[in-house]
Write an enzyme that holds these catalytic residues in place. Sequence first.
Site, PDB file in Angstrom:
ATOM      1  N   ALA A   1       0.828  -1.216   0.000  1.00 46.29           N
ATOM      2  CA  ALA A   1       0.000   0.000   0.000  1.00 46.29           C
ATOM      3  C   ALA A   1       0.862   1.266   0.000  1.00 46.29           C
ATOM      4  CB  ALA A   1      -0.899  -0.019   1.236  1.00 46.29           C
ATOM      5  N   PRO A   2       0.439   2.304  -0.721  1.00 44.61           N
ATOM      6  CA  PRO A   2      -0.836   2.485  -1.449  1.00 44.61           C
ATOM      7  C   PRO A   2      -0.835   1.929  -2.881  1.00 44.61           C
ATOM      8  CG  PRO A   2       0.418   4.515  -1.506  1.00 44.61           C
ATOM      9  CD  PRO A   2       1.235   3.553  -0.700  1.00 44.61           C
ATOM     10  N   GLY A   3       0.222   1.228  -3.269  1.00 44.77           N
ATOM     11  CA  GLY A   3       0.159   0.536  -4.555  1.00 44.77           C
ATOM     12  C   GLY A   3       0.975   1.145  -5.677  1.00 44.77           C
ATOM     13  N   GLY A   4       1.868   2.071  -5.353  1.00 45.18           N
ATOM     14  CA  GLY A   4       2.693   2.685  -6.406  1.00 45.18           C
ATOM     15  C   GLY A   4       3.460   1.631  -7.187  1.00 45.18           C
ATOM     16  N   LYS A   5       4.148   0.770  -6.451  1.00 43.04           N
ATOM     17  CA  LYS A   5       4.983  -0.222  -7.142  1.00 43.04           C
ATOM     18  C   LYS A   5       4.137  -1.355  -7.688  1.00 43.04           C
ATOM     19  CE  LYS A   5       8.993   1.143  -4.521  1.00 43.04           C
ATOM     20  NZ  LYS A   5       8.275   2.043  -3.570  1.00 43.04           N
TER      21      LYS A   5
ATOM     22  N   CYS B   1      13.219   3.278   1.257  1.00 47.75           N
ATOM     23  CA  CYS B   1      13.482   4.682   0.889  1.00 47.75           C
ATOM     24  C   CYS B   1      14.151   5.382   2.064  1.00 47.75           C
ATOM     25  CB  CYS B   1      12.186   5.386   0.478  1.00 47.75           C
ATOM     26  SG  CYS B   1      10.934   5.397   1.742  1.00 47.75           S
TER      27      CYS B   1
HETATM   28  C1  LIG Z   1       7.016   1.801   2.173  1.00 47.91           C
HETATM   29  S1  LIG Z   1       5.344   1.453   2.345  1.00 47.91           S
HETATM   30  C2  LIG Z   1       4.980   0.613   0.853  1.00 47.91           C
HETATM   31  C3  LIG Z   1       4.820   1.515  -0.343  1.00 47.91           C
HETATM   32  C4  LIG Z   1       4.322   0.773  -1.574  1.00 47.91           C
HETATM   33  N1  LIG Z   1       5.150  -0.367  -1.893  1.00 47.91           N
HETATM   34  C5  LIG Z   1       4.233   1.661  -2.780  1.00 47.91           C
HETATM   35  O1  LIG Z   1       5.116   1.648  -3.612  1.00 47.91           O
HETATM   36  O2  LIG Z   1       3.239   2.402  -2.884  1.00 47.91           O
HETATM   37  C6  LIG Z   1       5.366   0.139   3.494  1.00 47.91           C
HETATM   38  C7  LIG Z   1       4.050  -0.568   3.714  1.00 47.91           C
HETATM   39  O3  LIG Z   1       4.299  -1.704   4.552  1.00 47.91           O
HETATM   40  C8  LIG Z   1       3.141  -1.953   5.306  1.00 47.91           C
HETATM   41  N2  LIG Z   1       3.525  -2.845   6.414  1.00 47.91           N
HETATM   42  C9  LIG Z   1       4.104  -2.513   7.584  1.00 47.91           C
HETATM   43  N3  LIG Z   1       4.312  -3.630   8.323  1.00 47.91           N
HETATM   44  C10 LIG Z   1       3.859  -4.680   7.602  1.00 47.91           C
HETATM   45  C11 LIG Z   1       3.783  -6.072   7.825  1.00 47.91           C
HETATM   46  N4  LIG Z   1       4.223  -6.627   8.958  1.00 47.91           N
HETATM   47  N5  LIG Z   1       3.223  -6.851   6.865  1.00 47.91           N
HETATM   48  C12 LIG Z   1       2.752  -6.302   5.713  1.00 47.91           C
HETATM   49  N6  LIG Z   1       2.785  -4.981   5.451  1.00 47.91           N
HETATM   50  C13 LIG Z   1       3.346  -4.176   6.381  1.00 47.91           C
HETATM   51  C14 LIG Z   1       2.653  -0.577   5.696  1.00 47.91           C
HETATM   52  O4  LIG Z   1       1.280  -0.612   5.999  1.00 47.91           O
HETATM   53  C15 LIG Z   1       2.974   0.238   4.422  1.00 47.91           C
HETATM   54  O5  LIG Z   1       1.841   0.335   3.609  1.00 47.91           O
END
Ligand SMILES: C[S@@+](CC[C@H](N)C(=O)[O-])C[C@H]1O[C@@H](n2cnc3c(N)ncnc32)[C@H](O)[C@@H]1O
Length: 437
Positions: free
Chosen positions: A260-264, A378
Amino acid sequence: MSARRLALSILNDIELHKSFAHIAAPAALSTSDLEARDKGLVTELVYGVLRNQLALDWLIDKFASRPVARIEPQLLNLLRLGVYQLVYLDKIPGHAAVDTSVDLAKEQFRPGVEKFVNAVLRSAARGREALPWPKRGRELTHYLSVFYSHPRWLVELWIDELGVETTEALLIADNKRPKVTLRANTIKTSPQALADLLRQAGIEAAADNICPEAIVPAGQNIPENIIADGLAYVQNSASIAVGHAIAPKKGESVIDFCAAPGGKATHLAQLMGDDGRVIAVDINASRLKLVEDNCRRLGVNIVKCVKGDATKSLSLPEVDHVLVDAPCSGLGVLARRPDSRWRKTAADIPRLAALQLGIVNNVAKHVKKGGTLTYSVCTISNAETYGVIEQFNSAHPDFRPKPVEIPGQTFAESPYARFWPHLHGTDGMFIAQWRRY
Ligand SMILES: C[S@@+](CC[C@H](N)C(=O)[O-])C[C@H]1O[C@@H](n2cnc3c(N)ncnc32)[C@H](O)[C@@H]1O
């Protein structure tokens, strides 16, 4: 409401309710009837004050008759706004910065406060040719922390891990106004057509030299329909590059474990021509809803959302590519999130490194033999990059590091790839990749 009054009310909201600037500022601006130019000034003031808060408080402390710690928060924000305009904004004449602040003080505070505001700002205006910064030669860390307005623990960490020169370059990059990058959604349009559409709306648009589908519009005001109609996704080039490092093919399968939010996830679907399977996992249900919304808007059909904790056993298949875009301290995105530097602490780093290692160790089993595992963060700290990778390597002899390849880019830290704010003009992003044998 005037631009400065709105800026003050947003700053107070952020201070009192711990709101995020990148949410509070656009929300307040969307209901304001200010003209576009004034809205631009509000953003400049709010983001500038937040970014420079430590430096501003240092100066206010020098110019005020009482210590900053004894100035009530709303009044301190008013002083920060005034001193920010005097010290950092050439285009605002000094008298305008002082007079508008005094007017705001009369309007918003008890009688007499305007005299205090007037005195502080007048001495700041007089002193601005030779500002009383800490002495660089006497205590370098303190000077860098105050002058570039970053928390001291972070300056200490970067000096320790990267040296003074790189640290100072990063501090400077963090204080620049970041550019907005759009990823053209090639399911619906092309980068060229997106750039043409922007130009038709009077916005100059340049190609980006890192990712072929990235377009950089001049300024921050993107026509709403471009985003609403799913023609583009606001995404930094360093983040888009993660998709290119994975380079999934049509018909392949991918699990994005922190989606989330799904960029990648939506970019991976786009690279696959919306043909194959992307499973988007996230622990946070409301954030996962954003992935669904984004897929709908972007016309992506192959993403399936699954709520789950990536440190726990999940009933998911083995796939061609696994991505862990892990939760991290975000030290590579401080330019885009002006208030985030004040929310972090040194203790976040080991806590997050343990979580990152827990996730990547747990999800590796979902990579097919011959498939790839990608880890991205990041941030800029050794513990969350090399620390995690070294521990993963020693626990997984069936995974071998695979040099991260992004067309047109070479990386000094190969087999890993690193984008640096001060060198690439992007978010700071670290990418590691393995193949399973
Ligand atoms: C850096 S953000 C991801 C951004 C996303 N990949 C993008 O490109 O839009 C990290 C995400 O990891 C999730 N997260 C944190 N701990 C987690 C866990 N134990 N299991 C799964 N997701 C987790 C958070 O809710 C957050 O949405």
